[in-house]
Write a protein that holds these residues in place. Structure first.
Motif, PDB file in Angstrom:
ATOM      1  N   UNK B   5      36.974  45.844  50.937  1.00 35.64           N
ATOM      2  CA  UNK B   5      35.878  45.923  49.968  1.00 35.64           C
ATOM      3  C   UNK B   5      34.988  44.713  50.192  1.00 35.64           C
ATOM      4  N   UNK B  23      40.626  31.302  39.165  1.00 34.56           N
ATOM      5  CA  UNK B  23      40.957  32.524  38.441  1.00 34.56           C
ATOM      6  C   UNK B  23      40.133  33.704  38.945  1.00 34.56           C
ATOM      7  N   UNK B  24      38.903  33.441  39.319  1.00 33.59           N
ATOM      8  CA  UNK B  24      38.003  34.514  39.765  1.00 33.59           C
ATOM      9  C   UNK B  24      38.546  35.186  41.034  1.00 33.59           C
ATOM     10  N   UNK B  26      41.458  35.998  41.613  1.00 33.74           N
ATOM     11  CA  UNK B  26      42.390  37.052  41.205  1.00 33.74           C
ATOM     12  C   UNK B  26      41.654  38.308  40.764  1.00 33.74           C
ATOM     13  N   UNK B  27      40.455  38.127  40.221  1.00 26.23           N
ATOM     14  CA  UNK B  27      39.648  39.311  39.914  1.00 26.23           C
ATOM     15  C   UNK B  27      39.223  39.993  41.214  1.00 26.23           C
ATOM     16  N   UNK B  30      42.006  41.964  42.493  1.00 25.27           N
ATOM     17  CA  UNK B  30      42.200  43.205  41.736  1.00 25.27           C
ATOM     18  C   UNK B  30      41.197  44.270  42.161  1.00 25.27           C
ATOM     19  N   UNK B  31      39.931  43.862  42.360  1.00 29.09           N
ATOM     20  CA  UNK B  31      38.914  44.823  42.822  1.00 29.09           C
ATOM     21  C   UNK B  31      39.347  45.406  44.170  1.00 29.09           C
ATOM     22  N   UNK B  33      42.446  45.750  45.292  1.00 30.87           N
ATOM     23  CA  UNK B  33      43.577  46.663  45.111  1.00 30.87           C
ATOM     24  C   UNK B  33      43.105  48.003  44.543  1.00 30.87           C
ATOM     25  N   UNK B  34      42.139  47.951  43.628  1.00 31.23           N
ATOM     26  CA  UNK B  34      41.580  49.202  43.084  1.00 31.23           C
ATOM     27  C   UNK B  34      41.030  50.058  44.229  1.00 31.23           C
ATOM     28  N   UNK B  56      52.029  44.438  37.672  1.00 34.22           N
ATOM     29  CA  UNK B  56      52.075  43.266  38.554  1.00 34.22           C
ATOM     30  C   UNK B  56      53.031  42.231  37.970  1.00 34.22           C
ATOM     31  N   UNK B  59      52.105  37.015  41.559  1.00 33.33           N
ATOM     32  CA  UNK B  59      51.028  36.798  42.526  1.00 33.33           C
ATOM     33  C   UNK B  59      51.223  35.400  43.109  1.00 33.33           C
TER      34      UNK B  59
ATOM     35  N   UNK C  21      44.184  40.242  31.026  1.00 35.36           N
ATOM     36  CA  UNK C  21      44.186  40.520  32.459  1.00 35.36           C
ATOM     37  C   UNK C  21      44.868  39.400  33.265  1.00 35.36           C
ATOM     38  N   UNK C  22      45.475  39.790  34.401  1.00 34.04           N
ATOM     39  CA  UNK C  22      46.124  38.833  35.314  1.00 34.04           C
ATOM     40  C   UNK C  22      45.310  37.569  35.570  1.00 34.04           C
ATOM     41  N   UNK C  23      44.037  37.786  35.871  1.00 36.85           N
ATOM     42  CA  UNK C  23      43.184  36.665  36.257  1.00 36.85           C
ATOM     43  C   UNK C  23      43.006  35.687  35.097  1.00 36.85           C
ATOM     44  N   UNK C  26      45.240  32.697  34.713  1.00 41.35           N
ATOM     45  CA  UNK C  26      44.937  31.515  35.533  1.00 41.35           C
ATOM     46  C   UNK C  26      43.923  30.603  34.855  1.00 41.35           C
ATOM     47  N   UNK C  27      43.054  31.197  34.043  1.00 39.94           N
ATOM     48  CA  UNK C  27      42.148  30.350  33.253  1.00 39.94           C
ATOM     49  C   UNK C  27      42.944  29.590  32.196  1.00 39.94           C
ATOM     50  N   UNK C  61      52.567  32.649  40.442  1.00 39.62           N
ATOM     51  CA  UNK C  61      52.711  32.972  39.017  1.00 39.62           C
ATOM     52  C   UNK C  61      53.538  34.236  38.796  1.00 39.62           C
ATOM     53  N   UNK C  63      54.426  37.101  36.056  1.00 46.30           N
ATOM     54  CA  UNK C  63      53.986  37.722  34.816  1.00 46.30           C
ATOM     55  C   UNK C  63      55.198  38.344  34.145  1.00 46.30           C
TER      56      UNK C  63
ATOM     57  N   UNK D  10      32.967  46.611  38.114  1.00 46.38           N
ATOM     58  CA  UNK D  10      34.350  46.396  38.562  1.00 46.38           C
ATOM     59  C   UNK D  10      35.334  46.446  37.390  1.00 46.38           C
ATOM     60  N   UNK D  11      36.574  46.692  37.734  1.00 45.08           N
ATOM     61  CA  UNK D  11      37.621  46.887  36.709  1.00 45.08           C
ATOM     62  C   UNK D  11      37.714  45.736  35.711  1.00 45.08           C
ATOM     63  N   UNK D  12      37.612  44.510  36.190  1.00 45.90           N
ATOM     64  CA  UNK D  12      37.794  43.379  35.266  1.00 45.90           C
ATOM     65  C   UNK D  12      36.558  43.132  34.400  1.00 45.90           C
TER      66      UNK D  12
END
Lengths: 134, 134, 134, 134
Positions: B5, B23-24, B26-27, B30-31, B33-34, B56, B59, C21-23, C26-27, C61, C63, D10-12
């Motif tokens: 992607x 943290x971003x 990880x977003x 996720x995009x 993986x979608x 999940x 990670x 959310x997972x991400x 991390x925040x 991490x 979860x 996006x999903x997030x």
């Protein structure tokens, strides 16, 4: 009825310019409105029971001052105006020095959750605006 | 099966240090993986039909390089390891110069959506890992 | 030295699946580390004075449980391991019922802010790991 | 001069209600304005050279329709009104079916980056509004 919520600005809420981003203010306002609805015993489930959904249709926000990491912000929410199928909340954000950093008018409409057509504001919500009537 | 992607780093994804925040990433993953699930015809609804949910549980991400505004990132996702009730995806993020900016192992488990107890990975998903078998 | 930070899960931190959310975890972890550095009198400026930058190179991490809106989370941060030019912090997030919702190991390296090459962990930081020495 | 930017939801970016959150729309608008400034050769550095900063003072946004995951959104930005030390951009977001999902007026002021007092809109920016003059 007014409601206030106090929050602390966190590191990941600061943008490339070193202060809280425009968009983040709208999240703060939403957190403040959630607090207002909860204090008014109008949690999400309550509306569901009434078969009603509230939808935000307009936000008009003035940015007055920047917010920095660790700032302690107070978000206040109060009724401003009531229509037949819509209502307006006035929200303000002040920092720990009492300075106004943003204020906004947030207009919502009440809709039937099934037909998705507008419905009169329910009494449970309308009574919170009663003191504003002329 | 691999899936890629491509995305562009936007201004509001940059943090106070001038680069994309931990943290971003990880977003972004996720995009990616979608995208992988969709390419494999394993959209969310498909799992629902099977009465299964994927969760999940771990990670493990290495941060290799910083990402800046307007960087064009490619997120790749591919099968790494298959267990009885869990599976691992390997994900990598490269920038427009082909540099690896992050890589991660993402471990998920398959659960019965009703009982919330672990269930064997369904065949539809397991077959994507078949080429890895010794 | 341990540091704890308490936060409340807000509505805009909830994702399409109805939980945090997972991400976002991390925040939360970053907010916890900021608290740890501040309690240790090792604010960002202090590192700058030493000509040093800390860079996160790995986050691992687990979860454990989902978090919902209005959950009160406690993020704890403590020293785990000290290398010559790197160090590991152990972080845990518990909810208001005392349940562990996530735990993580966060590995950082210390770099010269000008040359961007690795530098020994400064004494001001290393002393916080002293009690771990065998 | 108009500028358009196309993005994918996006999903997030989906909130607890299953659609894009109010606040996220403001991020989309910012991405659209960045595109507009870049197309106009008015990148951040250019303003810095002029000793000028632009500060957003008001956003008035109408929410028309909800946005869902994988929606392809087009964000358009165009000049709306020019004052002496302020200017207004009109922004619209349409989805892949051509439906208007949101529109906004964004008011910014130009400030001296050192004294932080208002300054006339520089010619480089004002000329983009020239065709609007009566």
């Amino acid at each position: 009825m007014d409601a206030s919520l106090e929050i602390v600005v966190r590191s990941t809420e600061i943008d490339v310019n070193g202060h809280v981003n425009n968009a983040k203010y709208l999240e703060y306002l939403e957190w403040g409105r959630e607090e207002w609805y909860e204090r008014a015993n109008l949690a999400y489930d309550k509306f569901l029971d009434l078969g009603i959904q509230t939808v935000t249709v307009n936000i008009n926000i003035n940015y007055r001052k920047e917010c920095l990491q660790n700032d302690r912000l107070t978000i206040t929410t109060r009724p401003e105006r009531l229509g037949r199928t819509s209502y307006v909340l006035k929200q303000e954000i002040h920092n720990q020095r009492g300075e106004l950093v943003a204020d906004a008018l947030v207009t919502s409409v009440t809709m039937d959750s099934h037909t998705r057509t507008s419905r009169p504001v329910p009494d449970e919500l309308a009574r919170l605006f009663a003191h504003l009537a002329s």
